[in-house]
Design a protein around this motif. Structure first.
Motif, short mmCIF file in Angstrom:
data_model
loop_
_atom_site.label_atom_id
_atom_site.label_comp_id
_atom_site.label_asym_id
_atom_site.label_seq_id
_atom_site.Cartn_x
_atom_site.Cartn_y
_atom_site.Cartn_z
N PHE A 590 38.94 32.78 -15.77
CA PHE A 590 39.90 31.94 -15.23
C PHE A 590 40.49 31.15 -16.61
N LYS A 591 39.63 30.55 -17.52
CA LYS A 591 40.05 29.62 -18.67
C LYS A 591 40.96 30.57 -19.45
N GLN A 592 40.70 32.00 -19.79
CA GLN A 592 41.52 32.72 -20.63
C GLN A 592 42.78 33.03 -20.07
N VAL A 593 42.95 33.20 -18.63
CA VAL A 593 44.27 33.58 -18.27
C VAL A 593 45.13 32.43 -17.83
N SER A 594 44.41 31.22 -17.66
CA SER A 594 45.30 30.19 -17.49
C SER A 594 45.40 29.18 -18.64
N ASP A 595 44.97 29.42 -19.84
CA ASP A 595 44.89 28.58 -21.17
C ASP A 595 44.57 27.27 -20.77
N SER A 596 43.54 27.18 -19.93
CA SER A 596 43.18 25.73 -19.43
C SER A 596 41.62 25.75 -20.00
N ASP A 597 41.24 24.51 -20.68
CA ASP A 597 40.06 24.36 -21.19
C ASP A 597 39.21 23.35 -20.41
N SER A 598 40.02 22.70 -19.28
CA SER A 598 39.15 21.70 -18.57
C SER A 598 38.26 22.47 -17.62
N LYS A 599 37.09 21.50 -17.26
CA LYS A 599 36.13 21.95 -16.65
C LYS A 599 36.33 21.93 -15.06
N LEU A 600 36.21 23.08 -14.47
CA LEU A 600 36.58 22.77 -13.05
C LEU A 600 35.25 22.33 -12.09
N SER A 601 35.66 21.36 -11.22
CA SER A 601 34.22 20.68 -10.64
C SER A 601 33.64 21.60 -9.77
N GLU A 602 32.73 21.33 -9.39
CA GLU A 602 31.56 22.14 -8.49
C GLU A 602 32.20 22.74 -7.26
N ASP A 603 32.92 21.82 -6.63
CA ASP A 603 33.52 22.17 -5.24
C ASP A 603 34.67 23.22 -5.04
N ILE A 604 35.16 23.22 -6.36
CA ILE A 604 36.52 24.09 -6.32
C ILE A 604 35.94 25.59 -6.44
N ASP A 605 37.02 26.33 -5.32
CA ASP A 605 36.77 27.70 -5.20
C ASP A 605 37.36 28.48 -6.51
N VAL A 606 36.73 28.83 -7.38
CA VAL A 606 37.09 29.69 -8.62
C VAL A 606 37.67 30.79 -8.34
N ALA A 607 37.04 31.63 -7.44
CA ALA A 607 37.63 32.98 -7.28
C ALA A 607 38.93 32.96 -6.53
N ASP A 608 39.19 31.74 -5.61
CA ASP A 608 40.82 31.64 -5.20
C ASP A 608 41.64 31.38 -6.24
N LYS A 609 41.12 30.21 -6.93
CA LYS A 609 42.08 30.12 -8.14
C LYS A 609 42.54 31.28 -9.10
N LEU A 610 41.44 31.83 -9.39
CA LEU A 610 41.70 32.87 -10.14
C LEU A 610 42.49 34.07 -9.78
N ARG A 611 42.37 34.45 -8.46
CA ARG A 611 43.15 35.52 -7.66
C ARG A 611 44.53 34.89 -7.76
N LYS A 612 45.06 33.74 -7.40
CA LYS A 612 46.34 33.09 -7.34
C LYS A 612 46.97 33.25 -8.75
N GLN A 613 46.01 32.88 -9.98
CA GLN A 613 46.47 33.03 -11.19
C GLN A 613 46.92 34.38 -11.77
N LEU A 614 46.24 35.43 -11.17
CA LEU A 614 46.59 36.92 -11.32
C LEU A 614 47.55 37.49 -10.74
N TYR A 615 47.92 36.91 -9.48
CA TYR A 615 48.74 37.34 -8.60
C TYR A 615 50.12 37.56 -9.02
N GLY A 616 50.83 38.72 -8.93
CA GLY A 616 52.14 39.02 -9.36
C GLY A 616 52.21 39.10 -10.92
N LYS A 617 51.13 39.40 -11.60
CA LYS A 617 51.08 39.34 -13.06
C LYS A 617 50.46 40.81 -13.47
N ARG A 618 50.81 41.34 -14.55
CA ARG A 618 50.07 42.30 -15.11
C ARG A 618 48.93 42.07 -15.89
#
Length: 1249
Positions: A590-618
């Motif tokens: 997720f950090k590589q595809v979002s250019d984000s260095d911030s640390k995600l909190s424990e309760d965040i659904d990383v899989a869901d955020k990654l899916r949204k980040q990739l959706y519609g992109k090649r």
């Protein structure tokens, strides 16, 4: 009148012999004189004594019929004269020689000797036997026993002559003494006595004579040791309380020598028994078990642990039981010979078993002192591997039905049960969390194995049987209870821990931007094409390969390619490794595809955020080094499958993972570097952009060749030469020491392989390590692996699968792990091999775990591995102690597997070469270049009833009866030099046999008058492979193959036989072999047959092939079109080879009905074939055509160009066919639009590009 004349002759003979005895006694006194001894040559004196003993012995035994008696005795007398003449006065010399002449020519000995005569005879026989034991056959146990028996009986008889023992005490046994003396005398006469003459005769005339004499000596001991048993019993019952000093000394001598005499006697009795009595004979098994128990007592008599005042009593009981068992064996043999019932013998056997049990109890409570507690410590490092192999070993012992196991079968069963419970706990629990109990488990398990094996091989067996084994079982029971309590606690806490989780942390791989990448140009283009073009659906590009093959490097190369970078919207690289946390990995992506260095909190659904980040992109995501399908599923679940042309690159060592992740594209199995690619890498690292000096070119290319195509090795060696001077001498040093340079980087190299090894299941590890027991670059066929892996006990059949099927599954798993390389060329058997680097790792690991070794110039350590391979006579000689029965070497007895190659073993060494004490041996591979197994050694081998695999060379016509004892044998390979080996009836006793291969064998003896009757239900249901049979038409042969219903591979030579009932050549009916897949048959024409060869080609064959046949090879067969049409109707046939076949009219015209529906490989060596017509559908699925030695054939039929499946045409020694092959290739390329058809020559060298 006649009687008076006989009496006079006898009296005259006694006078003559008395005079000779007196003269010899005087000579001996003269020789023993201290003054004379100084002037005499010691060796000459010993020779003289020996020759005089010889003359006296055979003068006394002259009533027996000895061949060449007068000639040999006269020669001996002349030799004595020659030695004595310089030493004696003329009068003394004349008297002695005259008496010798008279005795040799005139002496008429009485068949019944006086006590003094017999005493003199026994004394001389002792001297002769001592000479044999110490001078001619030093170190040969049988001769030492003969010397001790002769000495004991002579000394006992001396006590009778001297009046120390009353006549009435020995009146029943005394007649046996002269009979024993006659037997020994006859043996030594045949055996020869003069060391120089015997050895010269041996070398010049009969090299096998020593073996024959040892065989006869074993039979002699069976006849004379019972006299010693009688003497022992008399001493115990009548002389134990004697106050005579002479009697006391004799009893002490008897106690010293008797254990070895009785042990050797029982060993020969056991070997004799298996050679005349089948194991299935009622009562035979109980006798063998009794023999085992007695041999455990006698093989390692723990004198230090026997109460001194009980030793004589114990030996008498053992001697009595030995005598009773011997009587049972001879009774059983006699009843079988006379075809009588043996109920009475069976009852006696059961009674004797009770006596054995009583002795066992008394040994523990009366005779033996309790020894110190026995304790072992686990000496290896891989506990789970050891526990797995111990589990296999214990199961194998229980399944063996061996006599030695019968003594402790209940105890082994207890060990097995406790082990299974303990192992089941540690399948679910991490050993590392319970280090203390795990260490104690390994110690006790190793102790149990050592104790059980020691009992079986008779290594301190008595103490282990009575004391150590019960204590070890108690220890194991206590640990089992402790593990059970621990298991309950875990269940209560619900803290179940997964096996080996978490995995050991693995260092992440570094991907430096300046890494030099060479090779794999075709693969790179292929991957780039798959990434940047093709369907818009999500696709996975998988790269598989062995450790260090460059998977990650290749993925890195394409990942950073400009065309790829510009093609995708988002990129991410994720190195997975073993035991990684999936959430952390997804966060990394997720950090590589979002250019984000911030640390995600424990309760965040990383899989869901990654899916949204990739959706519609090649997107392009690299998942590097994925180990299992579960991890793959978890990581790829968030990746959307929208039609944008997104791609995932997967690298893995596990082919199973690649196949699981496949969507559209087949996985790329990464090849090894070519030599020129390895050299390119070395050049770039050493010289950068500069070129290599000419003087270093040849050395550099050799260094590149040594890398064996593995990029990791090439990179390591490149690093070595890059940092050194660019001089030829320096590079030559690198070349000569390249192996050591790799091993210096063990942390970097071996750890890469160790990760794969650790990931294997326990049952696969010994199979992988076993590959390293062969030299590097050894290529193994599946048949060899079936034999060795099954023989070693690493693989066993299951309820649902045969041994062969299990081996195939194991090999597929090892190939899938990328640790084993498989070569599977069309028309060749699949072969398996280790890369050199994997071989190095396995060899180091196997030695560390004490699995196997190859004997070197240094002597082996006390802790020998389970398998030994000896490659030459030099190494064999240095370690000969392992095979000498006289040496009680602890470790040698515990071998499970033995292989010996090399030069022919010297006769002088082969006398002491014994295998009988290697009683745990499962695999025995004696190359016939090293030793041809004689009758005596064959009998010893047949006592090793744990054998699973046996390969020997021998010279026999029949399998001996003793082969019945090898009921656990699964693989038998015999190189028989005598003639065709007759298999029946012994072969039926080998019920577990899976593969039988003899250089030439037959079911029946063609020259025998009587046929062998076979019971209706007699079958070998486990037999899968059979060859090389020799078959001809016989009534008995007609339905023989029905006895092998599961045969899969069959090879035989067919002698020309005409079947008048069908007016066709006779061919055995094989259609009953429904499992048969491979058949190889050669035909031998008979010159005496009235059917001429010209007629033969016009006669059809009465072929009866099984419908499931996949591979068929026919050699030297006369074939008609009808015969070939019959073969074409085998719709499952995939490979057909015809060698030197004579086709009718030299033409093969294939009609429309001649369709080889599933044939993939056609191999023709047809020197007489001149014309060949092939239809459009003759070979619809052919992949490879091989033509060799087809000198008369002008062209390859053009219709082969229409076969789209055809990939190779190979032409050997048929140059006239190359032009038509080229035309077919050109036509095929035009039709297919590619260059997929290759034309190959010898050694698979392409003929055209």
């Amino acid at each position: 009148m006649e009687k008076r004349k006989d009496n006079e002759e006898t009296n005259n003979s006694l006078v003559l012999f008395s005079a000779l005895s007196k003269d010899i006694a005087d000579v001996l006194v003269y020789l023993e004189n201290e003054e004379n001894q100084k002037a005499l040559d010691k060796d000459q004196v010993e020779k003289l004594k020996l020759k005089m003993a010889f003359i006296c012995t055979y003068v006394q035994l002259s009533y027996s019929d000895f061949e060449q008696f007068e000639d040999i005795m006269t020669r001996k007398r002349q030799e004595v004269e020659k030695l004595l003449q310089p030493l004696l006065d003329d009068d003394v010399f004349t008297s002695l020689t005259s008496n010798m002449d008279d005795c040799i020519s005139l002496y008429k000995s009485d068949a019944i000797m006086m006590d003094e005569q017999l005493d003199f005879l026994l004394l001389n026989l002792y001297h002769l036997s001592k000479h044999h034991a110490e001078k001619i056959f030093p170190g040969v146990t049988q001769y030492e026993v003969l010397q001790n028996v002769c000495g004991n009986l002579r000394d006992f008889h001396g006590l009778i002559v001297n009046g120390c023992i009353k006549h009435e005490t020995v009146e029943n046994v005394l007649p046996l003494f002269q009979l024993m003396a006659e037997r020994v005398g006859h043996f030594l006469w045949e055996d020869q006595t003069d060391e120089d003459s015997r050895l010269s005769e041996l070398d010049a005339d009969e090299p096998n004579d020593r073996v024959s004499r040892l065989f006869k000596l074993a039979h002699l001991l069976l006849k004379i040791v019972p006299v010693e048993l009688e003497v022992m019993h008399i001493c115990y019952t009548n002389l134990k309380a004697s106050t005579s000093a002479e009697v006391g000394l004799f009893i002490k001598q008897l106690l010293e020598t008797s254990p070895d005499i009785l042990r050797e006697y029982l060993i020969h009795l056991q070997e004799h028994m298996v050679s005349v009595i089948t194991p299935s004979t009622s009562g035979a098994r109980n006798i063998h078990v009794m023999l085992e128990f007695l041999l455990i007592i006698l093989s390692d008599m723990p004198k230090g642990f026997i109460h001194h005042d009980k030793l004589f009593d114990l030996l008498d009981r053992v001697g009595t039981l030995t005598r009773d068992v011997s009587t049972l064996v001879h009774d059983l043999e006699e009843k079988l010979r006379n075809k009588q019932g043996n109920d009475q013998t069976n009852r006696a056997t059961l009674d004797l078993l009770k006596d054995i049990e009583l002795l066992k109890e008394d040994l523990k409570h009366v005779y033996l002192k309790s020894p110190d507690s026995y304790q072992c410590f686990f000496p290896m490092s891989d506990g789970p591997l050891f526990m797995h192999m111990l589990h296999l070993h214990v199961n194998d012992l229980l399944d063996s039905n061996a006599y030695s196991v019968s003594l402790i079968k209940e105890e082994i069963e207890l060990v097995k049960q406790d082990l299974e419970f303990i192992r089941s706990f540690f399948v679910d629990a991490e050993q590392g969390l319970y280090k203390d109990i795990w260490a104690r488990i390994l110690d006790v398990a190793y102790e149990a194995k050592d104790v059980i094996d020691s009992i079986i091989v008779r290594d301190n067996g008595l103490l282990h049987l009575l004391f150590s084994l019960p204590i070890t079982i108690k220890k194991m029971k206590l640990i089992k209870e402790e593990v059970s309590d621990l298991h309950e606690k875990i269940l209560k806490n619900r803290g179940l821990i997964v096996v080996n989780s978490p995995k050991k942390p693995v260092e992440s791989k570094s991907l430096t931007t300046d890494k030099i990448v060479v090779g794999f140009e075709e693969e790179t283009k292929w991957i780039l094409r798959k990434l940047t073009s093709g369907p818009t659906d999500l696709d996975v590009i998988s790269i598989t390969g062995m450790p260090g093959s460059g998977k990650t490097t290749l993925a890195y190369k394409v990942y950073n390619d400009k065309s790829v970078s510009s093609h995708f919207d988002l990129h991410a690289w994720c190195t997975v490794d073993q035991g990684c946390d999936e959430k952390k990995l997804l966060n990394k992506i997720f950090k590589q595809v979002s250019d984000s260095d911030s640390k995600l909190s424990e309760d965040i659904d990383v899989a869901d955020k990654l899916r949204k980040q990739l959706y519609g992109k090649r997107y392009l995501i690299v998942l590097d080094d994925v180990w299992d399908t579960t991890t793959w599923d978890e990581l790829t679940r968030p990746f959307p499958e929208s039609k944008k042309g997104s791609r995932i690159i997967l690298t893995t060592r596990e082919k199973e993972v690649a196949l699981h992740g496949k969507l559209n594209t087949d996985p790329l199995d990464l090849r090894l570097l070519r030599s020129e690619e390895s050299w390119e890498l070395l050049q770039k690292r050493a010289f950068g952009n500069e070129s290599c000096p000419n003087e270093l070119l040849d050395v550099g290319k050799e260094i590149a060749e040594n890398c064996k195509g593995l990029p990791l090795v090439a990179d390591l060696i490149a690093g070595v030469i890059a940092g050194r001077e660019k001089k030829r001498s320096v590079w030559l040093e690198v070349l000569n020491n390249s192996h050591s340079f790799i091993l210096k980087n063990e942390v970097e190299v071996m750890k890469v392989i160790e990760i794969s090894y650790d990931h294997l299941s326990d049952h696969l590890k010994p199979c992988l390590l076993y590959f390293a027991s062969w030299p590097k670059d050894t290529i193994m066929t599946i048949y060899e692996l079936n034999g060795f892996l099954g023989g070693e006990g690493f693989v066993g059949k299951t309820e649902m699968k045969s041994m062969e099927e299990v081996v195939k599954i194991y090999m597929d798993d090892l190939i899938s792990s990328s640790l084993v390389i498989c070569f599977n060329e069309i028309g060749e058997y699949p072969t398996y091999q280790l890369h050199d680097l994997v071989h190095d790792y396995c060899l180091i690991k196997a030695r560390k775990e004490n699995l196997f070794d190859r004997i070197r110039s240094s002597a082996p350590s006390d802790l020998l591995p389970r398998q030994i391979t000896i490659d030459d006579k030099e190494h064999f000689g240095l370690n000969f102690v392992m095979f000498d029965s006289n040496k009680k070497r602890h470790s040698g007895k515990h071998l499970y597997s033995l292989g010996i190659n090399g030069d022919q073993l010297d006769d002088s060494v082969s006398d002491a070469f014994h295998l009988r004490h290697l009683r745990l041996l499962r695999v025995l591979d004696l190359d016939n270049s090293f030793i041809m197994v004689n009758d005596s050694l064959l009998n010893e081998i047949c006592m090793l009833n744990h054998l699973r695999y046996l390969r020997i060379g021998t010279e026999v016509k029949y399998l001996p009866l003793s082969f019945s004892n090898l009921w656990n044998l699964e693989i038998l390979s015999v190189n028989n030099k005598e003639s065709t080996l007759i298999l029946l009836p012994r072969i039926w006793d080998l019920v577990k046999l899976r593969a039988l291969f003899v250089s030439a064998c037959s079911f029946f003896d063609m020259d025998a008058d009587e046929s062998i009757l076979i019971a209706e239900d007699t079958k070998l249901e486990n037999l899968r492979i059979l060859g090389e049979l020799v078959i001809s038409y016989l009534k008995d042969t007609k339905n023989i193959f029905k006895r092998f219903p599961n045969l899969q591979v069959l090879q035989f030579e067919l002698k020309e036989s005409w079947d008048y009932s069908t007016e066709q050549y006779w061919f055995p009916k094989l259609d009953c072999l429904t499992e048969l897949e491979q058949l190889s048959v050669s035909f031998e024409s008979s010159n005496t047959n009235h059917i001429g060869s010209s007629v033969a080609t016009n006669r059809p064959w009465d072929f009866h092939f099984p419908s499931n046949l996949k591979q068929l090879l026919l050699s030297d067969f006369p074939l008609t079109s009808d015969s070939l049409s019959t073969i074409a109707r085998l719709h499952n046939l995939e490979e057909l080879s015809l060698y030197d076949a004579i086709i009718q009219g030299e033409e093969w015209n294939m009609g429309e009905e001649d369709t080889f529906m599933n044939l993939k490989f056609l191999n023709l060596c047809l020197p007489t074939l001149s014309k060949w017509e092939v239809g459009e559908e003759s070979f619809p699925n052919l992949e490879k055509l091989k033509l060799q030695g087809c000198g008369k054939l002008e062209e390859i039929p053009p219709s082969f160009g229409d076969i789209y499946s055809l990939k190779f045409i190979k032409i050997v020694k048929s140059p006239q066919l190359e032009y038509s092959a080229l035309k077919i290739k050109e036509y095929a390329e035009e039709m297919r639009g590619g260059s997929e058809l290759q034309i190959l020559g010898q050694k698979n060298i392409p003929l055209f590009k």
